[in-house]
Design an enzyme around this catalytic site. Sequence first.
Site, PDB file in Angstrom:
ATOM      1  N   GLU A 534      75.113  -0.563-144.801  1.00 47.84           N
ATOM      2  CA  GLU A 534      73.821   0.148-144.614  1.00 47.84           C
ATOM      3  C   GLU A 534      73.690  -0.017-143.083  1.00 47.84           C
ATOM      4  O   GLU A 534      73.909  -1.122-142.434  1.00 47.84           O
ATOM      5  CB  GLU A 534      72.759  -0.794-145.117  1.00 47.84           C
ATOM      6  CG  GLU A 534      71.202  -0.122-144.682  1.00 47.84           C
ATOM      7  CD  GLU A 534      70.044  -0.685-145.617  1.00 47.84           C
ATOM      8  OE1 GLU A 534      70.228  -1.660-146.359  1.00 47.84           O
ATOM      9  OE2 GLU A 534      69.131  -0.153-145.375  1.00 47.84           O
ATOM     10  N   ASN A 589      68.727   4.602-143.923  1.00 47.70           N
ATOM     11  CA  ASN A 589      67.466   4.719-144.237  1.00 47.70           C
ATOM     12  C   ASN A 589      66.893   6.087-143.555  1.00 47.70           C
ATOM     13  O   ASN A 589      66.915   6.406-142.320  1.00 47.70           O
ATOM     14  CB  ASN A 589      66.734   3.554-143.574  1.00 47.70           C
ATOM     15  CG  ASN A 589      67.281   2.164-144.273  1.00 47.70           C
ATOM     16  OD1 ASN A 589      66.906   2.109-145.385  1.00 47.70           O
ATOM     17  ND2 ASN A 589      68.127   1.368-143.436  1.00 47.70           N
ATOM     18  N   GLU A 621      68.511   6.396-148.128  1.00 51.56           N
ATOM     19  CA  GLU A 621      67.706   5.416-148.669  1.00 51.56           C
ATOM     20  C   GLU A 621      66.282   5.966-148.597  1.00 51.56           C
ATOM     21  O   GLU A 621      65.957   6.189-147.260  1.00 51.56           O
ATOM     22  CB  GLU A 621      67.924   4.104-148.167  1.00 51.56           C
ATOM     23  CG  GLU A 621      69.420   3.668-148.188  1.00 51.56           C
ATOM     24  CD  GLU A 621      69.222   1.901-148.083  1.00 51.56           C
ATOM     25  OE1 GLU A 621      68.421   1.250-147.840  1.00 51.56           O
ATOM     26  OE2 GLU A 621      70.605   1.297-148.225  1.00 51.56           O
ATOM     27  N   ASP A 651      65.162   2.711-152.063  1.00 51.35           N
ATOM     28  CA  ASP A 651      65.014   1.610-151.546  1.00 51.35           C
ATOM     29  C   ASP A 651      63.873   0.617-151.653  1.00 51.35           C
ATOM     30  O   ASP A 651      62.764   1.018-152.188  1.00 51.35           O
ATOM     31  CB  ASP A 651      64.890   1.850-149.766  1.00 51.35           C
ATOM     32  CG  ASP A 651      65.567   0.507-148.850  1.00 51.35           C
ATOM     33  OD1 ASP A 651      65.901  -0.319-149.503  1.00 51.35           O
ATOM     34  OD2 ASP A 651      65.610   1.022-147.721  1.00 51.35           O
ATOM     35  N   GLU A 708      68.877  -6.756-152.680  1.00 52.89           N
ATOM     36  CA  GLU A 708      68.914  -6.895-151.235  1.00 52.89           C
ATOM     37  C   GLU A 708      68.518  -8.303-150.885  1.00 52.89           C
ATOM     38  O   GLU A 708      67.976  -9.114-151.670  1.00 52.89           O
ATOM     39  CB  GLU A 708      67.694  -6.060-150.646  1.00 52.89           C
ATOM     40  CG  GLU A 708      67.891  -4.587-150.834  1.00 52.89           C
ATOM     41  CD  GLU A 708      66.577  -3.692-150.114  1.00 52.89           C
ATOM     42  OE1 GLU A 708      65.619  -3.863-150.508  1.00 52.89           O
ATOM     43  OE2 GLU A 708      67.160  -3.082-148.981  1.00 52.89           O
TER      44      GLU A 708
END
Length: 766
Positions: A534, A589, A621, A651, A708
Site C-alpha cells: 500500500e 489511497n 482504496e 478502505d 489492517e
Amino acid sequence: MAAIAVIAGVGVWTTHFVAMLGFRPDLVLGYDPAVTLISALMGVLAVGVPFSAASIANSRRKSAAWGALGGLGIGAMHYTGMAALQGCAVSHLFFTTLLSLVFGASFASIALGIRPVGWRYPIAVSLLVLAVCLLHFTAVGGARLTPQALDPSSLVFEPELLGVVLSGTALMILSAAFAAVFGQIRLEKREQAEAERLAEQAELLSSALHNMSNGLVVFGADGLIKLHNQRAIELLNLQAGDLVDRMPSRDFIANFAKRNGRDEEWAERAIANHGKWMSQEEVVRVEQSFDDGKVLSISCRPVNGGGILTYDDVSDEREHQRRMAYLAHYDALTGLPNRLLFREELDRAVARAHRGETVSVLCLDLDHFKSVNDTLGHPIGDALLKAVAGRLSDCLRSSDTVARLGGDEFAVVQAGIASPEDATALAQRLIGALGMPYDLEGHQIIVGTSVGIALSPSDSIDVDQLLKCADMALYRAKADGRGTYRFFEAEMDAKMQSRRALEMALRKALQNDEFEVFYQPLVEAKSEQITGFEALLRWKQTERGYVPPSEFIPLAEEIGLIGRIGAWVLRQACCEAAKWPEHLKIAVNLSPVQFKGQALVLDVTSALGAAGLSPHRLELEVTETVMLQDTETTLGILHLLRELGVRISMDDFGTGYSSLSYLRKFPFDKIKIDQSFIRDLSDKADSAAIVRAVTTLSSDLGISTTAEGVETQEQFDRLRKEGCTEVQGYLFSRPRPAREIPAMLADADRRRKPLADALEARSAAA
Ligand code: C2E
Ligand code: MG
Ligand code: MG
C-alpha cells in the site's frame, strides 16, 4: 396708396392728353393752362384715387364699384381736358357723351373687379386700355368743334410746346411715382418677408417650448407667470386652468399645492422659497418628491427680478440610484444586509457601546447546505436560504442586525448586551429555530447550524479582528461536531495561525519535493507471502520533520491541493510498482475530493501509461465517505475505473456508516477491515463478531478481505482463523521508503520463509 393714385391718374391723363394733341390740329390752336392743369388733377383725384382704392378693397364688388367710379373719372377728366381747347368752340352730343361714360365706367369696373393678379393681370390691363380708348373715341366722335378767334390777351399753351412740356412733366411725375411705388413694394416685400420669418420663428419656438421634455415656467418680476409649457402642467400634476400665462405666481403655487395634497403652510413656504431663489444670483437646484414616486429636479435661473424655472423628471435616475445603493448594501436573494452594511452596522454598534456593555457577533454556517444544493438543485437551495433568513430575522430584537455574508454564511450583531449569557441564549435560539424542518416544494429538509461567537470589547474592539474571532469560533464549532456554538478563545487564534502556516508550507511542498511515498506490504494470510504494497504518503517538512497524513491530507482536501497531490502519488506508486515482480500489486489511497472533478480517470490512465503498469496490478482504496457524495457521478467514475481493469477496495470498513448497501451499489474487489477492530480483537467480543461477520459476508460475495493494523502474532492467528484473506500491519512491516522494498522482497524470496521470520532475522542482525 398716394403713389399708386398718382401713377394711375397721371398715366391715364397723359395717354389721354397725348391723344388729344393729335386731335384736329387744324382747328385747335392752343390749351387753356388752368383747365389743362385741372384735368390733370382730375386724372389723379377722380381716376387714380378710385383705382388705387379698388386695388386694396377687400371684396371684388368694392373693387368693381371703385373701378366704375374711376371709369367715370376718366370721362370727367376727358371732358375737362376738351374744355381746355382754345381756338374753337366745343360741343358734345348727349348720346355719345352718355355712351362714352358707360364704356369708361363698365370696362374699368370689370378690369378692377376681376382682381388683376397673376394671369388676370394682362386681361385687366387690356380692359382698362379699352375703357380709355372707347371712352375717348366715342366722346371725340360726338364732339363738334367750331373755329373761333383766339383772344390775344389770354394765356394759351401752344399745342406742340404744351405737348412736349406736359409729356416731360408727366414722365417725371410718373418716374418719381413709379420709383416711389417700387420702393414701397420692395419695402413692403421686405417687411412681409421679415414678418414671415418672425412668424416662422415664433412657431418654431412655440413647438420647441411645448415639445421639450422639461417643464418650463417663466416668472416675471411683477409676480406674474410670463410663459409656460404643457409639459410643466403634466409634470406638476396640474389641470387645465391651474397654470396660465399672466396668472399671479402665488395662484400657480397654491394650485400646485392643492393638486398634490400639500397644505397651505407648505404653499406659503414654497411661495417664500420661490421669492428667495429669484432674488439670488446663482442658479438654485432642488428636488421635489411626489406620493406616486415621481421625483422632479427643479432648477431656478434668476432673470431680471423674475426667474426661469425648469422641471426635469428624474424619477428613473433616482430609482436606478436607489436600486444600486440597495444592491451595494443588501443581498439580492434574501433581502438581508450584505457584508458591507453588516460591517458598517458592527462598526456603529462597537463605537456606540457604553461602558460595561458588550456587543456580540455571531457567525453562522448551515451544516451540509452544499449537499442540499447538490441533491435538490439550486432553486430549492435558494428557497432554503430565504426561509433561513426569515427565521433568523424572527429571532432578533429590533436593535440587532442579521446579514448574509455570502453562500450559507450569516452573521448577527447583538448590540448592547449585558453579559455573554445573552449571546449564548441567542445562539441557542438560532440553532433551535434553524434546526426545525423546512417544507420546501414538497421536500422536507433539515439543516443544522454551527455558531461562532466573539465579544467586544473583550475579544477585540477592532471590527475586522472581531469578525475573524467569530469565524475562528465557528470553525471550532464545526470541528466539534456541528449543530453547536462556540465562543472565541485565544488559543483558537494560535491554532489558526499554525494552521495557516501549515497551509502555506503545504502549498509549497510539491514544488519543494518534500513528499515521499512509503510502502507497506500486504501479506496473504494463508501463505504469508507478500502480495503487494500500500502506498502511504509522507511529508517531510523542513522545520517540523514528518507531518502525519491525518494532519495534512484533510488540509490539502480543504484548500484544493489534494487533486494535484493525489495525481503525483499515483504516478510515483505506479512507477515504483513497475520495477517490482509482476505478481505484486500496488494499492493507492484516493480522497473523496478526487471524485469531484473530471481528472481522476485521466490521472489513473496517465499514471498507468507513464509507468507501463498493467491496470490489474493497481488497486484503488476508497473510503465510505466517497459513497455518501453525489452517488451517480461517483458510481460512474468507479465503473469507468473498473472497466480499465483496475481493482477497487473499500478502505477503513466499519468506521463510517458501514452500510451494507454500498456493497450492493458497487461490487468492490476487497474490503479492508479498519484497524480499530483488529486492535480490540482479543479483548472485545463484539469486535471479533464484526470481523467474523465481515469475512463471512465477503467470502459469500466473492470479495477478499484485508485486516489492517495487525501488530501481534495473536491477532494474526485469530484473523487467519476467522478466514481473513490478507493482512497488513507492523507485525510484518511498517511503511518503508521505496529504496528498501527490493531488499525486503529479496530477503523474503531468498529464505523462502514466511515474511515475519525474515524480518525478525533482519532486525536481530541489525
Ligand atoms: P489507511 O489508508 O487506512 O492506511 C493505513 C494506515 O495505518 C497508515 O497510516 C499506516 O501507517 C497505518 N498502519 C499500518 N499498519 C499499522 C499497525 O500495525 N499499527 C498502527 N497503529 N498503524 C498501522 P498513515 O500512513 O499514517 O496513513 C493514514 C491515513 O492517511 C491512511 O489510512 C489514508 O487514509 C491516508 N493516506 C495516506 N496516504 C495517502 C494518500 O496518498 N492519499 C490519500 N488520499 N490518503 C492517504
Ligand atoms: Mg488505505
Ligand atoms: Mg485503512
